[in-house]
Scaffold this motif. Structure first.
Motif, PDB file in Angstrom:
ATOM      1  N   ARG A 104       0.747  -1.139  -0.079  1.00 11.74           N
ATOM      2  CA  ARG A 104      -0.120  -0.109  -0.058  1.00 11.74           C
ATOM      3  C   ARG A 104       0.766   1.191  -0.178  1.00 11.74           C
ATOM      4  N   ALA A 105       1.957   1.331   0.726  1.00 10.03           N
ATOM      5  CA  ALA A 105       2.867   2.386   0.810  1.00 10.03           C
ATOM      6  C   ALA A 105       3.642   2.481  -0.279  1.00 10.03           C
ATOM      7  N   ALA A 106       3.926   1.650  -1.166  1.00  8.54           N
ATOM      8  CA  ALA A 106       4.555   1.700  -2.441  1.00  8.54           C
ATOM      9  C   ALA A 106       3.624   1.925  -3.361  1.00  8.54           C
ATOM     10  N   LEU A 107       2.418   1.563  -3.546  1.00  6.95           N
ATOM     11  CA  LEU A 107       1.306   2.003  -4.313  1.00  6.95           C
ATOM     12  C   LEU A 107       1.102   3.428  -4.050  1.00  6.95           C
ATOM     13  N   LYS A 108       0.920   4.060  -3.102  1.00  9.52           N
ATOM     14  CA  LYS A 108       0.781   5.350  -2.696  1.00  9.52           C
ATOM     15  C   LYS A 108       2.187   6.218  -3.363  1.00  9.52           C
ATOM     16  N   PHE A 135       0.124  -6.900  -0.250  1.00 10.88           N
ATOM     17  CA  PHE A 135       0.488  -6.503  -1.393  1.00 10.88           C
ATOM     18  C   PHE A 135      -0.151  -7.076  -2.740  1.00 10.88           C
ATOM     19  N   ALA A 136       0.313  -6.315  -3.871  1.00 14.35           N
ATOM     20  CA  ALA A 136      -0.400  -7.147  -5.224  1.00 14.35           C
ATOM     21  C   ALA A 136       0.396  -6.442  -6.407  1.00 14.35           C
ATOM     22  N   THR A 137      -0.311  -7.051  -7.443  1.00 16.08           N
ATOM     23  CA  THR A 137       0.523  -6.499  -8.956  1.00 16.08           C
ATOM     24  C   THR A 137      -0.188  -5.284  -9.262  1.00 16.08           C
ATOM     25  N   VAL A 138       0.800  -4.329  -9.978  1.00 17.80           N
ATOM     26  CA  VAL A 138       0.051  -3.539 -10.890  1.00 17.80           C
ATOM     27  C   VAL A 138       0.754  -3.380 -12.357  1.00 17.80           C
ATOM     28  N   MET A 139      -0.132  -2.599 -13.100  1.00 18.29           N
ATOM     29  CA  MET A 139       0.444  -2.665 -14.515  1.00 18.29           C
ATOM     30  C   MET A 139       0.388  -1.072 -15.063  1.00 18.29           C
ATOM     31  N   LEU A 140       1.185  -0.600 -15.720  1.00 24.44           N
ATOM     32  CA  LEU A 140       1.309   0.880 -16.376  1.00 24.44           C
ATOM     33  C   LEU A 140       1.622   0.550 -17.656  1.00 24.44           C
ATOM     34  N   LEU A 141       0.801   1.609 -18.474  1.00 23.08           N
ATOM     35  CA  LEU A 141       1.195   1.651 -19.949  1.00 23.08           C
ATOM     36  C   LEU A 141       1.614   3.263 -20.404  1.00 23.08           C
ATOM     37  N   SER A 142       2.604   3.244 -21.173  1.00 18.36           N
ATOM     38  CA  SER A 142       2.935   4.445 -21.498  1.00 18.36           C
ATOM     39  C   SER A 142       2.058   5.691 -22.229  1.00 18.36           C
ATOM     40  N   LYS A 143       1.752   6.694 -22.048  1.00 21.48           N
ATOM     41  CA  LYS A 143       0.909   7.642 -22.904  1.00 21.48           C
ATOM     42  C   LYS A 143       1.525   7.853 -24.248  1.00 21.48           C
ATOM     43  N   ALA A 144       2.720   7.786 -24.200  1.00 22.65           N
ATOM     44  CA  ALA A 144       3.601   8.136 -25.571  1.00 22.65           C
ATOM     45  C   ALA A 144       3.542   7.110 -26.576  1.00 22.65           C
ATOM     46  N   ALA A 145       3.143   5.534 -26.195  1.00 21.79           N
ATOM     47  CA  ALA A 145       3.019   4.805 -27.128  1.00 21.79           C
ATOM     48  C   ALA A 145       1.446   4.112 -27.041  1.00 21.79           C
TER      49      ALA A 145
END
Length: 329
Positions: A104-108, A135-145
């Motif tokens: 949670r701290a890393a997500l914040k 804890f859990a997993t997360v995914m991020l996608l770049s706005k540039a691509a």
């Protein structure tokens, strides 16, 4: 093919999907808000036919960084900042980020990071998917691509995102997303995993990876990456047994590729716990991103007393560049 169409999914009764939404930071409200799906009625295939000039363009590369960021070590903000700093300095820059063991701290910390806010779509917008877990997993996608707008034909179109609750002793899941590569809107499935830990028997990892591999085959093209936790001897053959290609083994067959335990802090021997495996894609390059150590000046006496210095994570990250295979697998 429309980016909003329902994804083809396995019908496993023990691995149900739970759909969620993508999020975008809204500076006017200072909050991460759910993305609204595109309302255009024209599919990407139709637009490709309408605008085609007869020139065949190559689908863009997918450049992925995956990193288990260690949910239990001290100073999650500082460690997360070190990992993000390393990612920002990569050439070429990644356009997909997979993180495991995000507390949670890393997500914040990710929510509050100005670079993340400005440049990335986020699979999370709050702590909902953490439930009562650490804890859990997360995914991020770049706005540039990437883009959520189907009329934006120069970018990769973002499709649905969901979690698959496969059998797990630790209530782990697979975080999945479909994206569509121009110019032909080829579906590529992205799956972020943190397979079950420890040498417990019977192991759930074979079933977990089998479910993931079936999902990739249904999509036609895809990648599964993250912490595979190959603790038992039989784990080493799971990727090949599921007809997936292990990118590190494919490109660096004579190198161990250890991503855990290399600094001698752990009571167990080094291991290649983190992997990138594909179906219908080919790896062009894969590199290990070793963690640095926190500088004592950032936390004063608290960090000065740490000997040896605290690394950003007990895992190294992986950076991998992927393209569509010439022939579907």
């Amino acid at each position: 093919m429309s980016c909003t169409q329902p994804p083809p999914l396995p019908t496993d009764s023990d691995a149900p999907p739970t759909f969620q939404g993508w999020h975008l930071f809204d500076s006017s409200s200072d909050h991460w808000k759910p993305l609204q799906p595109s309302t255009t009625s024209t599919t990407r295939d139709e637009r490709t036919m309408q605008s085609s000039t007869g020139t065949k363009s190559e689908p863009p590369a997918l450049t992925l960084v995956t990193w288990n960021v260690d949910a239990f070590a001290k100073f999650p903000d500082d460690r997360m900042a070190g990992i993000i700093s390393t990612i920002r300095n990569q050439t070429p820059p990644p356009n997909i980020l997979f993180f495991q063991e995000v507390s949670r701290a890393a997500l914040k910390s990710l929510f509050d990071n100005p670079w993340i806010r400005e440049n990335w779509y986020f699979s999370e917008g709050n702590f909902k998917n953490w439930g009562g877990y650490a804890f859990a997993t997360v995914m991020l996608l770049s706005k540039a691509a990437f883009s959520t707008e189907e009329q934006d034909t120069d970018k990769i179109c973002i499709g649905p995102v969901w979690r698959v609750k496969y059998p797990s002793k630790f209530d782990r899941d697979a975080l999945c997303c479909d994206v569509f590569l121009p110019p032909s809107a080829t579906r590529v499935r992205l799956i972020n995993v943190h397979l079950d830990s420890l040498a417990l028997q019977p192991s759930r990892r074979p079933r977990q990876l089998a479910i993931v591999a079936d999902s990739l085959r249904l999509a036609g093209h895809g990648v599964v990456a993250g912490d595979f936790n190959p603790i038992l001897p039989e784990d080493d053959g799971l990727v090949a047994a599921n007809s997936l290609v292990d990118i590190w083994s494919d490109l660096h067959p004579d190198e161990p590729g250890f991503t855990w335990g290399i600094d001698g802090r752990e009571p167990f021997p080094p291991g290649r716990l983190d992997k990138v495996a594909v179906h219908g894609l080919k790896g062009q390059q894969i590199d290990i991103l070793h963690p640095g150590a926190l500088e004592s000046s950032r936390r004063g006496l608290l960090l000065q007393n740490l000997d040896p210095p605290l690394p950003w994570s007990d895992h190294s990250g992986l950076k991998c560049c992927l393209r569509l295979a010439e022939e579907p697998v």
